[in-house]
Structures are given as C-alpha cells and as structure tokens.
Design a protein around this motif. Structure first.
Motif, PDB file in Angstrom:
ATOM      1  N   THR A 100       0.836  -1.206   0.000  1.00 24.21           N
ATOM      2  CA  THR A 100       0.000   0.000   0.000  1.00 24.21           C
ATOM      3  C   THR A 100       0.865   1.248   0.000  1.00 24.21           C
ATOM      4  O   THR A 100       0.556   2.239  -0.678  1.00 24.21           O
ATOM      5  N   GLY A 101       1.966   1.222   0.749  1.00 15.02           N
ATOM      6  CA  GLY A 101       2.880   2.360   0.728  1.00 15.02           C
ATOM      7  C   GLY A 101       3.438   2.608  -0.661  1.00 15.02           C
ATOM      8  O   GLY A 101       3.572   3.756  -1.103  1.00 15.02           O
ATOM      9  N   LEU A 102       3.739   1.533  -1.392  1.00 15.50           N
ATOM     10  CA  LEU A 102       4.251   1.680  -2.753  1.00 15.50           C
ATOM     11  C   LEU A 102       3.162   2.173  -3.699  1.00 15.50           C
ATOM     12  O   LEU A 102       3.416   3.012  -4.574  1.00 15.50           O
ATOM     13  N   TYR A 103       1.933   1.648  -3.558  1.00 14.33           N
ATOM     14  CA  TYR A 103       0.815   2.170  -4.350  1.00 14.33           C
ATOM     15  C   TYR A 103       0.637   3.670  -4.079  1.00 14.33           C
ATOM     16  O   TYR A 103       0.404   4.460  -4.999  1.00 14.33           O
ATOM     17  N   ALA A 104       0.751   4.057  -2.812  1.00 12.60           N
ATOM     18  CA  ALA A 104       0.560   5.465  -2.455  1.00 12.60           C
ATOM     19  C   ALA A 104       1.620   6.340  -3.112  1.00 12.60           C
ATOM     20  O   ALA A 104       1.307   7.419  -3.636  1.00 12.60           O
ATOM     21  N   GLY A 105       2.873   5.897  -3.072  1.00 13.98           N
ATOM     22  CA  GLY A 105       3.929   6.679  -3.716  1.00 13.98           C
ATOM     23  C   GLY A 105       3.659   6.880  -5.193  1.00 13.98           C
ATOM     24  O   GLY A 105       3.801   7.992  -5.722  1.00 13.98           O
ATOM     25  N   ASN A 106       3.235   5.817  -5.881  1.00 19.10           N
ATOM     26  CA  ASN A 106       2.905   5.930  -7.297  1.00 19.10           C
ATOM     27  C   ASN A 106       1.742   6.888  -7.527  1.00 19.10           C
ATOM     28  O   ASN A 106       1.769   7.717  -8.444  1.00 19.10           O
ATOM     29  N   ALA A 107       0.707   6.760  -6.705  1.00 19.77           N
ATOM     30  CA  ALA A 107      -0.480   7.602  -6.875  1.00 19.77           C
ATOM     31  C   ALA A 107      -0.143   9.074  -6.660  1.00 19.77           C
ATOM     32  O   ALA A 107      -0.621   9.954  -7.398  1.00 19.77           O
ATOM     33  N   ILE A 108       0.658   9.366  -5.643  1.00 17.09           N
ATOM     34  CA  ILE A 108       1.023  10.759  -5.345  1.00 17.09           C
ATOM     35  C   ILE A 108       1.819  11.361  -6.500  1.00 17.09           C
ATOM     36  O   ILE A 108       1.569  12.499  -6.912  1.00 17.09           O
ATOM     37  N   LEU A 109       2.767  10.611  -7.031  1.00 16.88           N
ATOM     38  CA  LEU A 109       3.561  11.128  -8.147  1.00 16.88           C
ATOM     39  C   LEU A 109       2.680  11.382  -9.371  1.00 16.88           C
ATOM     40  O   LEU A 109       2.859  12.382 -10.082  1.00 16.88           O
ATOM     41  N   ALA A 110       1.718  10.483  -9.625  1.00 21.05           N
ATOM     42  CA  ALA A 110       0.805  10.690 -10.751  1.00 21.05           C
ATOM     43  C   ALA A 110      -0.049  11.933 -10.536  1.00 21.05           C
ATOM     44  O   ALA A 110      -0.279  12.724 -11.465  1.00 21.05           O
ATOM     45  N   ALA A 111      -0.535  12.141  -9.297  1.00 23.17           N
ATOM     46  CA  ALA A 111      -1.366  13.310  -9.006  1.00 23.17           C
ATOM     47  C   ALA A 111      -0.565  14.607  -9.121  1.00 23.17           C
ATOM     48  O   ALA A 111      -1.097  15.633  -9.574  1.00 23.17           O
ATOM     49  N   LEU A 112       0.708  14.568  -8.716  1.00 24.21           N
ATOM     50  CA  LEU A 112       1.554  15.762  -8.872  1.00 24.21           C
ATOM     51  C   LEU A 112       1.765  16.083 -10.351  1.00 24.21           C
ATOM     52  O   LEU A 112       1.744  17.249 -10.762  1.00 24.21           O
ATOM     53  N   HIS A 113       1.979  15.048 -11.161  1.00 17.24           N
ATOM     54  CA  HIS A 113       2.142  15.293 -12.598  1.00 17.24           C
ATOM     55  C   HIS A 113       0.871  15.890 -13.194  1.00 17.24           C
ATOM     56  O   HIS A 113       0.924  16.843 -13.976  1.00 17.24           O
ATOM     57  N   HIS A 114      -0.275  15.322 -12.819  1.00 19.39           N
ATOM     58  CA  HIS A 114      -1.569  15.831 -13.301  1.00 19.39           C
ATOM     59  C   HIS A 114      -1.749  17.284 -12.906  1.00 19.39           C
ATOM     60  O   HIS A 114      -2.164  18.123 -13.712  1.00 19.39           O
ATOM     61  N   ARG A 115      -1.395  17.597 -11.663  1.00 21.60           N
ATOM     62  CA  ARG A 115      -1.523  18.975 -11.179  1.00 21.60           C
ATOM     63  C   ARG A 115      -0.617  19.915 -11.960  1.00 21.60           C
ATOM     64  O   ARG A 115      -1.045  20.973 -12.433  1.00 21.60           O
ATOM     65  N   ASP A 116       0.636  19.529 -12.102  1.00 19.19           N
ATOM     66  CA  ASP A 116       1.608  20.432 -12.700  1.00 19.19           C
ATOM     67  C   ASP A 116       1.482  20.521 -14.215  1.00 19.19           C
ATOM     68  O   ASP A 116       1.968  21.477 -14.821  1.00 19.19           O
ATOM     69  N   ALA A 117       0.807  19.528 -14.816  1.00 22.66           N
ATOM     70  CA  ALA A 117       0.525  19.610 -16.246  1.00 22.66           C
ATOM     71  C   ALA A 117      -0.703  20.469 -16.522  1.00 22.66           C
ATOM     72  O   ALA A 117      -0.994  20.771 -17.677  1.00 22.66           O
ATOM     73  N   GLY A 118      -1.431  20.842 -15.460  1.00 20.16           N
ATOM     74  CA  GLY A 118      -2.623  21.665 -15.624  1.00 20.16           C
ATOM     75  C   GLY A 118      -3.774  20.926 -16.263  1.00 20.16           C
ATOM     76  O   GLY A 118      -4.681  21.541 -16.837  1.00 20.16           O
ATOM     77  N   ALA A 119      -3.769  19.582 -16.166  1.00 19.14           N
ATOM     78  CA  ALA A 119      -4.801  18.789 -16.818  1.00 19.14           C
ATOM     79  C   ALA A 119      -6.177  19.104 -16.238  1.00 19.14           C
ATOM     80  O   ALA A 119      -6.363  19.147 -15.024  1.00 19.14           O
ATOM     81  N   GLY A 120      -7.124  19.330 -17.117  1.00 19.53           N
ATOM     82  CA  GLY A 120      -8.506  19.545 -16.694  1.00 19.53           C
ATOM     83  C   GLY A 120      -8.774  20.901 -16.094  1.00 19.53           C
ATOM     84  O   GLY A 120      -9.827  21.133 -15.509  1.00 19.53           O
ATOM     85  N   ALA A 121      -7.832  21.809 -16.206  1.00 21.64           N
ATOM     86  CA  ALA A 121      -8.039  23.129 -15.619  1.00 21.64           C
ATOM     87  C   ALA A 121      -7.559  24.186 -16.603  1.00 21.64           C
ATOM     88  O   ALA A 121      -6.999  23.887 -17.654  1.00 21.64           O
ATOM     89  N   GLY A 122      -7.782  25.407 -16.264  1.00 25.10           N
ATOM     90  CA  GLY A 122      -7.363  26.502 -17.129  1.00 25.10           C
ATOM     91  C   GLY A 122      -5.859  26.619 -17.196  1.00 25.10           C
ATOM     92  O   GLY A 122      -5.112  26.004 -16.423  1.00 25.10           O
ATOM     93  N   ALA A 123      -5.395  27.403 -18.152  1.00 23.57           N
ATOM     94  CA  ALA A 123      -3.956  27.582 -18.342  1.00 23.57           C
ATOM     95  C   ALA A 123      -3.315  28.094 -17.067  1.00 23.57           C
ATOM     96  O   ALA A 123      -3.788  29.042 -16.445  1.00 23.57           O
ATOM     97  N   GLY A 124      -2.235  27.423 -16.667  1.00 18.76           N
ATOM     98  CA  GLY A 124      -1.487  27.867 -15.497  1.00 18.76           C
ATOM     99  C   GLY A 124      -2.054  27.399 -14.170  1.00 18.76           C
ATOM    100  O   GLY A 124      -1.443  27.618 -13.129  1.00 18.76           O
TER     101      GLY A 124
END
Length: 414
Positions: free
Chosen positions: A181-205
C-alpha cells in the motif's frame, strides 16, 4: 538536483503504510515534515524491542519506527487544539502533499479533511490511507496488516497444502499489505503531482490537486495478481502450495542433505538443463513431464522424484551444478546470509544514515533500491528525534518568533 527537489510533504501518517510512502518521497528528494503528537509521537516509536540506544535523554526509538522514517523532519503539533489546526493549515499552504492514515471522519472533526484544506491550497495532493477506504459498510472499522491478509485472500494462498503436516493458511511474514500500500501510495502521489503540474482539466497555469483514497484491503486483493486472475478466468480456487510457485514446474524449494535451496525451471529448456544437472536426462522424454502443462498436471509425481534426488547431496554442490547449467537457483538465506550476499554487497544495499534519531553515531539502513542515472539517491538522514525540527520549521516556513514558539510550547500546542 534531486528528483523531487522543491516538493514539500506533510506526513501525518503513523505505523507503516503511510510513513513508508512519505519515506519514499523523502528518499527521492522531497522535503518531508513528519507531524507528530507532542510527547508521544508516532505509535511505532514504541514498537519494540529492539530499540536503538541513543545518547540523548529521550526514549530510544524502536527499529520498527526507524525502518520507515528516514529523510524526514519531525514537528510536534497537537491538531486537536485550535492553535494547532491553525498552524497545520499554514503548513498546508506551504506544501504540495499531505499523507494521513486516520480513520474516515477523524480529521473532518477538526476541519482538516480534504475539502477545507484544498480551499487553503487548491494544488494540494491529499492522500488518505485507511483500512477499508473512505466509504462502504466497513469504512469505520479498525484493521491491521494481518487482518487484511486474511480478508483479502492472501492467507488462503499462502502456507502448506492440505494433507501435509503443518497445513493451513499462513500469514506472509512481513507486513506485506502495508508495504504494498505504501508503494501504491507513492505511485499515486507522483501521478497526481504530474496531473496537477501539467494543468490537466483546468485553465492555463492552474495547479489543481486532488484527493487520493487508498484502502489496505483493496491493495491486498489487487496484489493477488495472477492468483486472482486465474480464479476469474477458471472459477477454480487457487490452492496453497507451500514454497511452490503457481506457474511452471518445478518452481519451489527443495531440501538438500544439509540446507534448503530454491530453484525455478519453469520452461522446457530450463527443465532439460535441470535434468542434465541432476543426472536424470531421461525425465524430459517421459510423457508426464515432457511439456509445461504435463508437468503441472503431474506435479506430485515429478516433485517426489526431485525431492529424493536433492536429498542425496549438500546444497552447495547442487547450487554449483545448477548455476553451471544456467538454472536459476539460490540457497534459502537468513537475513545475515542475504546481507552478506556478494551481489547485494556490490550493490551497496546496506548504507549508513547519519545524525537524526541515531545521534552522532549514525545508523545502518537499507538503501532505496531505485537507481537514477541523473538524480541518484545519495542522502540518507536517520529518522528524526521526536519534535527535533519543530522550532526550525515554524521559524523558516511560517516566520514565527522565538517568543511565539515558546508560547505554543507552554500551551502544549507543540
């Protein structure tokens, strides 16, 4: 530069799964701030013996705690007090990730669940690790690794088969579901950070975080992998096979004259090589053993033959012959044996972490097995002493003065 340099993590986790996920992020270069109860800290600090003897006046930390809390700073903060909640919200505003493993609803009582903290920091990735998840009929139940090994079905496929001495379901020795579960969590967090920083699903920036809901029970079932898929395909319940595998045959341990070994000869080529090394070259021509499906169908007959052969010589002799035949094989090692293994020694899997809860003497730890070519993991700070970084973090991140920190300490907020 480290792989996660510039990422800050608030670790509100306790015991194993959540702290392990946070430690992984810390190994990768994130600034991990462990939030602990004043005077008590993470429950696992007391999960001993064994304890590490330290030169300071505080309680000695348990090896359990030391296993999953390196590369972190410790801040003591009572989130049940309004002043503590205010401090935590201010820290959230300066962070990227929050990891917690309280039962569903506990942090909501203090306004510290995802929605209100996302209002403070819309880019926050908030990871909740619980036994059963945030919803469902079991959501409010307590649970620990052994419970989830039993409930997920993991125990049902571990242990000796029925009809032999010692038969029955068996828990995996280590806290495997917590670790997975700790390893799943690490993967999930990194994916969520990428999604956030790519601006996916949100306005520019825009930098929009999200809530991650991880259940130990879910992760336990998911980890059954090909065992579960075999059942879904065939409808047949997987049987316990002791130290045997669930693919080609043989793939298991064998008792030699003095020691156990484990080998895998699952393909036709490997099986032929095994039989030559055992001086039984005629076995692959036997219709019962000529193909992978045939060997699986006649598992018991083949294993009886191999069991008798391996008992005739010491393990080292068989290992030498099997390695020469290119058959994957190993002695069944104890932990001291594993740490002395020349390949693991070459890979420097045992490293020295300095300072922290270990004091000036440092602490032997296991190296993170990830190897980067451009951002190598080189920093191993020993797990922190309880509250040892509180003043520094509150000063550096929040700008509190020494008098303000003293007042919070007197009020037992920190």
């Amino acid at each position: 530069m480290k792989a996660l340099e510039g990422i800050r993590v608030l670790d509100l986790g306790r015991v194993l799964a959540a702290p392990l996920a946070a430690q992984m992020l810390g190994d990768l270069g994130a600034d991990v701030i462990k939030i602990e109860r004043p005077g008590v800290g993470d429950d696992s600090r007391a999960y001993g013996p064994p304890f590490l003897e330290t030169p300071d006046d505080g309680p000695d930390p348990a090896a359990f705690y030391l296993s999953c809390n390196r590369n972190k700073r410790s801040v003591t903060l009572d989130h049940s007090k309004p002043e503590g909640q205010k401090l935590l919200r201010r820290l959230v505003a300066e962070s990227d990730v929050l990891i917690e493993n309280f039962r569903p609803g506990v942090l909501a009582k203090y306004g510290l669940d995802y929605a209100p903290l996302a209002a403070v920091n819309p880019g926050l990735v908030y990871c909740s690790i619980t036994g059963f998840g945030q919803d469902g009929p079991y959501a409010g139940r307590p649970g620990y690794d052994g419970v989830f090994q039993a409930m997920s079905g993991m125990m049902s496929v571990s242990g000796l088969p029925d009809g032999v001495p010692g038969a029955g379901p068996m828990k995996v020795g280590v806290s495997m579901i917590d670790i997975l579960t700790g390893l799943y969590a690490g993967n999930a967090i990194l994916a969520a950070l990428h999604h956030r920083d790519a601006g996916a699903g949100a306005g520019a920036g825009a930098r929009v975080g999200q809530h991650i809901d991880l259940s130990l029970l879910d992760c336990g079932l998911a980890s059954l992998s090909h065992y579960a898929q075999s059942y879904l395909v065939s409808g047949q319940v997987p049987q316990r096979r002791g130290n045997g595998g669930y693919g080609g045959i043989p793939s298991q341990s064998f008792r030699c004259a003095d020691h156990d070994i484990f080998l895998v000869a699952a393909t036709d080529r490997q099986f032929a090589a095994l039989c030559r090394a055992l001086h039984r070259p005629g076995l692959p021509a036997d219709p019962r053993f000529a193909t992978v499906p045939a060997r699986i169908a006649h598992r018991g007959e083949l294993l009886a033959i191999l069991d008798a052969v391996f008992l005739t010589r010491p393990a080292a002799a068989w290992i030498a012959d099997l390695e020469a035949a290119d058959v994957p094989v190993s002695p069944v090692n104890t932990l001291p044996d594993a740490l002395a293994n020349p390949q693991l020694a070459h890979r420097a899997m045992r490293v020295r972490a300095g300072a922290g809860a270990a004091g000036d003497g440092g602490l032997d730890v296991l190296r993170n097995p990830i190897r980067f070519s451009a951002t190598p993991i080189e920093s191993y700070a020993a797990p922190p002493a309880l509250g040892g970084d509180t003043a520094d973090v509150l000063t550096d991140l929040l700008g509190l003065s020494p008098s303000e920190i003293a007042g919070l300490h007197d009020a037992k907020v920190i």
